[in-house]
Design a protein around this motif. Structure first.
Motif, PDB file in Angstrom:
ATOM      1  N   VAL A  40       0.889  -1.107  -0.126  1.00 40.46           N
ATOM      2  CA  VAL A  40      -0.115  -0.207  -0.092  1.00 40.46           C
ATOM      3  C   VAL A  40       0.694   1.266  -0.015  1.00 40.46           C
ATOM      4  O   VAL A  40       0.482   2.430  -0.534  1.00 40.46           O
ATOM      5  CB  VAL A  40      -0.910   0.048   1.093  1.00 40.46           C
ATOM      6  N   TYR A  41       2.094   1.387   0.743  1.00 38.28           N
ATOM      7  CA  TYR A  41       2.839   2.396   0.732  1.00 38.28           C
ATOM      8  C   TYR A  41       3.589   2.492  -0.649  1.00 38.28           C
ATOM      9  O   TYR A  41       3.970   3.722  -0.959  1.00 38.28           O
ATOM     10  CB  TYR A  41       3.598   2.224   1.947  1.00 38.28           C
ATOM     11  N   ARG A  42       3.935   1.205  -1.357  1.00 35.97           N
ATOM     12  CA  ARG A  42       4.870   1.449  -2.608  1.00 35.97           C
ATOM     13  C   ARG A  42       3.745   1.957  -3.567  1.00 35.97           C
ATOM     14  O   ARG A  42       3.783   2.859  -4.368  1.00 35.97           O
ATOM     15  CB  ARG A  42       5.164   0.139  -3.110  1.00 35.97           C
ATOM     16  N   LEU A  43       2.324   1.621  -3.604  1.00 33.61           N
ATOM     17  CA  LEU A  43       1.396   2.114  -4.391  1.00 33.61           C
ATOM     18  C   LEU A  43       1.126   3.698  -4.298  1.00 33.61           C
ATOM     19  O   LEU A  43       0.960   4.615  -5.228  1.00 33.61           O
ATOM     20  CB  LEU A  43       0.013   1.565  -4.154  1.00 33.61           C
ATOM     21  N   HIS A 103      -7.277  -0.403  -6.218  1.00 30.36           N
ATOM     22  CA  HIS A 103      -6.625  -1.045  -5.133  1.00 30.36           C
ATOM     23  C   HIS A 103      -7.477  -1.064  -3.865  1.00 30.36           C
ATOM     24  O   HIS A 103      -7.867  -1.785  -2.989  1.00 30.36           O
ATOM     25  CB  HIS A 103      -5.124  -1.065  -4.935  1.00 30.36           C
ATOM     26  N   LEU A 104      -7.671   0.285  -3.472  1.00 31.73           N
ATOM     27  CA  LEU A 104      -8.362   0.411  -2.028  1.00 31.73           C
ATOM     28  C   LEU A 104      -9.629   0.018  -2.114  1.00 31.73           C
ATOM     29  O   LEU A 104     -10.402  -0.037  -1.319  1.00 31.73           O
ATOM     30  CB  LEU A 104      -7.794   2.016  -2.034  1.00 31.73           C
ATOM     31  N   PHE A 105     -10.374   0.638  -3.463  1.00 34.97           N
ATOM     32  CA  PHE A 105     -11.769   0.233  -3.458  1.00 34.97           C
ATOM     33  C   PHE A 105     -11.978  -1.521  -3.350  1.00 34.97           C
ATOM     34  O   PHE A 105     -12.773  -1.544  -2.716  1.00 34.97           O
ATOM     35  CB  PHE A 105     -12.294   0.592  -5.132  1.00 34.97           C
ATOM     36  N   CYS A 106     -11.306  -1.977  -3.991  1.00 28.65           N
ATOM     37  CA  CYS A 106     -11.171  -3.441  -3.900  1.00 28.65           C
ATOM     38  C   CYS A 106     -11.217  -4.141  -2.623  1.00 28.65           C
ATOM     39  O   CYS A 106     -11.913  -4.871  -1.874  1.00 28.65           O
ATOM     40  CB  CYS A 106     -10.302  -4.303  -4.835  1.00 28.65           C
ATOM     41  N   PHE A 107     -10.324  -3.385  -1.738  1.00 24.55           N
ATOM     42  CA  PHE A 107      -9.774  -3.730  -0.419  1.00 24.55           C
ATOM     43  C   PHE A 107     -10.775  -3.309   0.558  1.00 24.55           C
ATOM     44  O   PHE A 107     -11.243  -4.192   1.352  1.00 24.55           O
ATOM     45  CB  PHE A 107      -8.385  -3.166  -0.093  1.00 24.55           C
ATOM     46  N   ALA A 108     -11.064  -2.118   0.421  1.00 23.45           N
ATOM     47  CA  ALA A 108     -12.216  -1.599   1.409  1.00 23.45           C
ATOM     48  C   ALA A 108     -13.578  -1.931   1.099  1.00 23.45           C
ATOM     49  O   ALA A 108     -14.483  -2.061   1.916  1.00 23.45           O
ATOM     50  CB  ALA A 108     -12.290   0.067   1.398  1.00 23.45           C
ATOM     51  N   VAL A 109     -14.036  -2.108  -0.120  1.00 20.87           N
ATOM     52  CA  VAL A 109     -15.322  -2.349  -0.502  1.00 20.87           C
ATOM     53  C   VAL A 109     -15.748  -3.725  -0.855  1.00 20.87           C
ATOM     54  O   VAL A 109     -16.710  -4.618  -0.386  1.00 20.87           O
ATOM     55  CB  VAL A 109     -15.878  -1.499  -1.845  1.00 20.87           C
ATOM     56  N   LEU A 110     -14.855  -4.240  -1.764  1.00 18.40           N
ATOM     57  CA  LEU A 110     -14.981  -5.602  -2.232  1.00 18.40           C
ATOM     58  C   LEU A 110     -14.165  -6.812  -1.318  1.00 18.40           C
ATOM     59  O   LEU A 110     -14.367  -8.000  -1.639  1.00 18.40           O
ATOM     60  CB  LEU A 110     -14.631  -5.760  -3.527  1.00 18.40           C
ATOM     61  N   LEU A 111     -13.497  -6.155  -0.445  1.00 13.11           N
ATOM     62  CA  LEU A 111     -12.897  -7.012   0.479  1.00 13.11           C
ATOM     63  C   LEU A 111     -11.995  -8.127  -0.167  1.00 13.11           C
ATOM     64  O   LEU A 111     -11.721  -9.189   0.100  1.00 13.11           O
ATOM     65  CB  LEU A 111     -13.669  -7.979   1.447  1.00 13.11           C
ATOM     66  N   LYS A 112     -11.424  -7.495  -1.349  1.00 15.68           N
ATOM     67  CA  LYS A 112     -10.327  -8.407  -2.009  1.00 15.68           C
ATOM     68  C   LYS A 112      -9.161  -7.524  -2.077  1.00 15.68           C
ATOM     69  O   LYS A 112      -9.009  -6.345  -2.293  1.00 15.68           O
ATOM     70  CB  LYS A 112     -11.021  -8.576  -3.524  1.00 15.68           C
ATOM     71  N   ASN A 113      -7.967  -8.236  -1.730  1.00 18.03           N
ATOM     72  CA  ASN A 113      -6.657  -7.836  -1.916  1.00 18.03           C
ATOM     73  C   ASN A 113      -5.897  -8.148  -3.063  1.00 18.03           C
ATOM     74  O   ASN A 113      -5.806  -9.268  -3.487  1.00 18.03           O
ATOM     75  CB  ASN A 113      -5.868  -8.530  -0.615  1.00 18.03           C
ATOM     76  N   LEU A 114      -5.525  -6.974  -3.926  1.00 16.52           N
ATOM     77  CA  LEU A 114      -5.058  -7.322  -5.432  1.00 16.52           C
ATOM     78  C   LEU A 114      -3.535  -7.011  -5.225  1.00 16.52           C
ATOM     79  O   LEU A 114      -2.814  -6.770  -6.266  1.00 16.52           O
ATOM     80  CB  LEU A 114      -5.963  -6.064  -6.181  1.00 16.52           C
ATOM     81  N   GLN A 115      -2.763  -7.281  -4.062  1.00 14.15           N
ATOM     82  CA  GLN A 115      -1.549  -6.914  -4.131  1.00 14.15           C
ATOM     83  C   GLN A 115      -0.547  -7.737  -5.041  1.00 14.15           C
ATOM     84  O   GLN A 115       0.479  -7.455  -5.557  1.00 14.15           O
ATOM     85  CB  GLN A 115      -0.868  -7.160  -2.653  1.00 14.15           C
ATOM     86  N   ARG A 116      -1.188  -9.191  -5.444  1.00 13.96           N
ATOM     87  CA  ARG A 116      -0.245  -9.729  -6.396  1.00 13.96           C
ATOM     88  C   ARG A 116      -0.170  -9.151  -7.814  1.00 13.96           C
ATOM     89  O   ARG A 116       0.554  -9.526  -8.866  1.00 13.96           O
ATOM     90  CB  ARG A 116      -0.978 -11.101  -6.557  1.00 13.96           C
ATOM     91  N   LEU A 117      -1.229  -8.142  -8.068  1.00 20.98           N
ATOM     92  CA  LEU A 117      -1.138  -7.459  -9.453  1.00 20.98           C
ATOM     93  C   LEU A 117      -0.290  -6.220  -9.334  1.00 20.98           C
ATOM     94  O   LEU A 117      -0.276  -5.530 -10.342  1.00 20.98           O
ATOM     95  CB  LEU A 117      -2.690  -7.030  -9.620  1.00 20.98           C
ATOM     96  N   GLU A 118       0.515  -6.124  -8.434  1.00 18.24           N
ATOM     97  CA  GLU A 118       1.473  -4.991  -8.527  1.00 18.24           C
ATOM     98  C   GLU A 118       2.256  -4.924  -9.661  1.00 18.24           C
ATOM     99  O   GLU A 118       2.532  -3.741 -10.191  1.00 18.24           O
ATOM    100  CB  GLU A 118       2.378  -4.966  -7.141  1.00 18.24           C
ATOM    101  N   VAL A 119       2.791  -6.017 -10.216  1.00 19.93           N
ATOM    102  CA  VAL A 119       3.344  -6.024 -11.435  1.00 19.93           C
ATOM    103  C   VAL A 119       2.794  -5.707 -12.647  1.00 19.93           C
ATOM    104  O   VAL A 119       3.423  -4.628 -13.455  1.00 19.93           O
ATOM    105  CB  VAL A 119       4.108  -7.531 -11.780  1.00 19.93           C
ATOM    106  N   LEU A 120       1.574  -5.841 -12.753  1.00 21.06           N
ATOM    107  CA  LEU A 120       0.585  -5.411 -13.773  1.00 21.06           C
ATOM    108  C   LEU A 120       0.474  -3.856 -13.438  1.00 21.06           C
ATOM    109  O   LEU A 120       0.280  -3.095 -14.420  1.00 21.06           O
ATOM    110  CB  LEU A 120      -0.703  -5.999 -13.601  1.00 21.06           C
ATOM    111  N   TYR A 121       0.360  -3.370 -12.392  1.00 19.80           N
ATOM    112  CA  TYR A 121       0.329  -1.948 -12.072  1.00 19.80           C
ATOM    113  C   TYR A 121       1.450  -1.214 -12.795  1.00 19.80           C
ATOM    114  O   TYR A 121       1.398  -0.341 -13.531  1.00 19.80           O
ATOM    115  CB  TYR A 121       0.321  -1.663 -10.436  1.00 19.80           C
ATOM    116  N   LEU A 122       2.673  -2.000 -12.394  1.00 18.61           N
ATOM    117  CA  LEU A 122       4.101  -1.001 -12.847  1.00 18.61           C
ATOM    118  C   LEU A 122       4.001  -1.158 -14.417  1.00 18.61           C
ATOM    119  O   LEU A 122       4.443  -0.260 -14.985  1.00 18.61           O
ATOM    120  CB  LEU A 122       5.102  -1.860 -12.326  1.00 18.61           C
TER     121      LEU A 122
END
Length: 302
Positions: A40-43, A103-122
């Motif tokens: 979350v801090y890297r994002l 990322h925050l929307f999925c984490f806070a609203v959908l309760l899904k952690n998308l941290q594995r998609l960080e490479v896709l973000y980059l």
């Protein structure tokens, strides 16, 4: 007039220089406190680094434009390179802002952690802007007239106006409006959940969920502030398109402050975020000792 152009140049360079300092300080503190180890801090750091690049490129563009008359061929080539850098940084910042929001929307609203998609973000945030920024090179619309940004060679040429709408104004407005709405939903959801927990469960100051809310809320400022400060720029572009011969110096000065604010607010947002994180992580031993001392005094009096 010459005085106005000098004033506008000073305002623009000063605002961008302040943005560079804010972003550098924020990036330094992220690494200084080891916050880069968490997703979350890297994002949060990625749009700040893009903002840093944008502010530095904007200062460089002013220098190139000021010296263009000395050697047009050389500074013309530099202007094209700096223009590419500005558009690339804008799109990179926009892409990272969109990913942070998702990322925050999925984490806070959908309760899904998308941290594995960080490479896709980059990958998407770094490669797609590079392709987009090439288009004005092909149409030769990076011009010193517009401070090395996409500009029309003359008033009758609408190529630059269309490119501005298609390559930046249109997508930026759509993405930031959607991101701002999504962040508003995130904030509302987090507040609702916090209120429910306060009503049905005893929550201490050390509650993990409460800390998560306090840490996430500052990140909502990324798309919202970006959206707020892009509105005057869009209004100015529309005004210039509708009234090309009616130049408004006051409106342009507002725009020259708002554009650096895209970078400055990113740096300040991350600084606030870091302050909240450090505040929540502070040791509480000193407070506990004072509490124990107060209890001891009361017991002695009793």
């Amino acid at each position: 007039s010459a005085n106005y152009h000098r004033t506008a140049e000073i305002v623009y360079v000063t605002a961008n220089s302040a943005s560079v300092l804010a972003c550098l300080l924020a990036a330094y503190l992220v690494f200084r406190f080891g916050l880069h180890r968490k997703v979350v801090y890297r994002l949060s750091l990625y749009p700040v680094l893009a903002s840093l690049l944008l502010a530095m490129a904007s200062v460089l563009a002013t220098v190139v434009r000021s010296n263009y008359a000395k050697d047009p061929p050389t500074y013309g080539a530099l202007c094209t390179a700096v223009g590419w850098l500005i558009v690339y940084a804008q799109w990179t910042k926009l892409a990272f802002t969109a990913w942070v929001t998702l990322h925050l929307f999925c984490f806070a609203v959908l309760l899904k952690n998308l941290q594995r998609l960080e490479v896709l973000y980059l990958v998407t945030s770094l490669l797609v802007p590079a392709v987009v920024a090439v288009v004005p090179i092909l149409t030769d619309t990076y011009s010193p007239i517009g401070n090395c940004y996409i500009s029309a060679p003359n008033d009758s040429d609408h190529v630059a106006l269309i490119e501005n709408l298609v390559l930046w104004n249109g997508p930026a407005l759509f993405v930031l409006l959607a991101a701002s709405v999504a962040m508003a939903v995130v904030v509302i959801k987090l507040i609702q959940r916090a209120r429910c927990r306060f009503e049905y469960e005893p929550i201490s100051n050390d509650d993990a969920f409460l800390k998560a809310i306090k840490q996430l809320l500052p990140l909502a400022a990324f798309p919202i502030l970006f959206f707020v400060f892009i509105i005057p720029v869009l209004v100015f572009d529309v005004y210039v398109a509708v009234y090309p011969t009616n130049f408004n110096e006051s409106l342009e000065l507002i725009v020259l402050v708002c554009i650096p604010m895209w970078s400055f607010t990113s740096g300040v947002t991350l600084l606030v975020h870091i302050s909240v994180v450090r505040y929540l992580a502070r040791p509480k031993m000193r407070v506990d000792r004072r509490h124990l001392q107060l209890q001891a005094r009361i017991l002695r009096r009793v």
